[in-house]
Design a protein around this motif. Sequence first.
Motif, mmCIF file in Angstrom:
data_model
loop_
_atom_site.group_PDB
_atom_site.id
_atom_site.type_symbol
_atom_site.label_atom_id
_atom_site.label_comp_id
_atom_site.label_asym_id
_atom_site.label_seq_id
_atom_site.Cartn_x
_atom_site.Cartn_y
_atom_site.Cartn_z
ATOM 1 N N ILE A 1 0.625 -1.231 -0.028
ATOM 2 C CA ILE A 1 0.024 -0.142 -0.058
ATOM 3 C C ILE A 1 0.893 1.124 0.009
ATOM 4 N N ALA A 2 0.451 2.490 -0.551
ATOM 5 C CA ALA A 2 0.961 3.685 -0.297
ATOM 6 C C ALA A 2 0.054 4.696 -0.239
ATOM 7 N N ILE A 3 0.234 5.687 0.712
ATOM 8 C CA ILE A 3 -0.515 6.849 0.786
ATOM 9 C C ILE A 3 0.530 8.009 0.505
ATOM 10 N N GLN A 4 0.070 8.806 -0.474
ATOM 11 C CA GLN A 4 1.004 9.785 -1.044
ATOM 12 C C GLN A 4 0.261 11.028 -1.610
ATOM 13 N N ALA A 5 0.811 12.032 -1.589
ATOM 14 C CA ALA A 5 0.417 13.444 -2.105
ATOM 15 C C ALA A 5 0.866 13.424 -3.608
ATOM 16 N N ASP A 6 1.977 12.793 -4.094
ATOM 17 C CA ASP A 6 2.183 12.630 -5.420
ATOM 18 C C ASP A 6 1.207 11.844 -6.436
ATOM 19 N N ASP A 7 1.168 12.036 -7.591
ATOM 20 C CA ASP A 7 0.487 11.505 -8.542
ATOM 21 C C ASP A 7 1.281 10.107 -8.649
ATOM 22 N N PHE A 8 0.636 9.052 -9.399
ATOM 23 C CA PHE A 8 1.302 7.804 -9.676
ATOM 24 C C PHE A 8 0.888 7.516 -11.208
ATOM 25 N N ASP A 9 1.734 6.572 -11.687
ATOM 26 C CA ASP A 9 1.885 6.398 -12.920
ATOM 27 C C ASP A 9 1.295 5.028 -13.059
ATOM 28 N N VAL A 10 -0.025 4.797 -13.719
ATOM 29 C CA VAL A 10 -0.758 3.591 -14.071
ATOM 30 C C VAL A 10 0.114 2.524 -14.499
ATOM 31 N N GLY A 11 0.806 2.784 -15.674
ATOM 32 C CA GLY A 11 1.828 2.107 -16.171
ATOM 33 C C GLY A 11 2.707 1.384 -15.404
#
Length: 150
Positions: A5-15
């Motif tokens: 799991i990750a909780i983050q402010a930054d966007d994530f890359d689906v790929g």
Amino acid sequence: MSFSIAIQADDFDVGAEYARLIEHDKRAGAVVFFVGRVREMNQSRVVSGLSLEHYPGMTERVLEQIMESARARWELISARIVHRVGALHLSDQIVFVGVTSQHREHAFQAAEFLMDFLKTQAPFWKKEITEQGEVWVDEHQKDKNASERW
């Protein structure tokens, strides 16, 4: 096997998240993932953005418990939950839930289960930015109903 799991402010890359799910895996016959985004309408309100808050420490524990429940119910090879917090704009990604399994029914059901319980059990608070001002979003009955079926 990877469960994270990750909780983050930054966007994530689906790929990149997809690649992480299947990395070094030759057993998975099914990969299912869901991406939730900020939409411009909610409950007849025009939304221009969101602010998401969480309870650090507790949120991670709840997400880990939800993940363990899914692992106990379905034959999963890997699973990943990424949830963003902070200020988000229209069309921004909010959440990624992905699972792999040898069989599609396990992957589909587990992904849906994870999302249903994430929406109803995880301590996140969502505030919509609207033309009328800021509005804290209450839990929806449809989300409660969805989690009760499990």
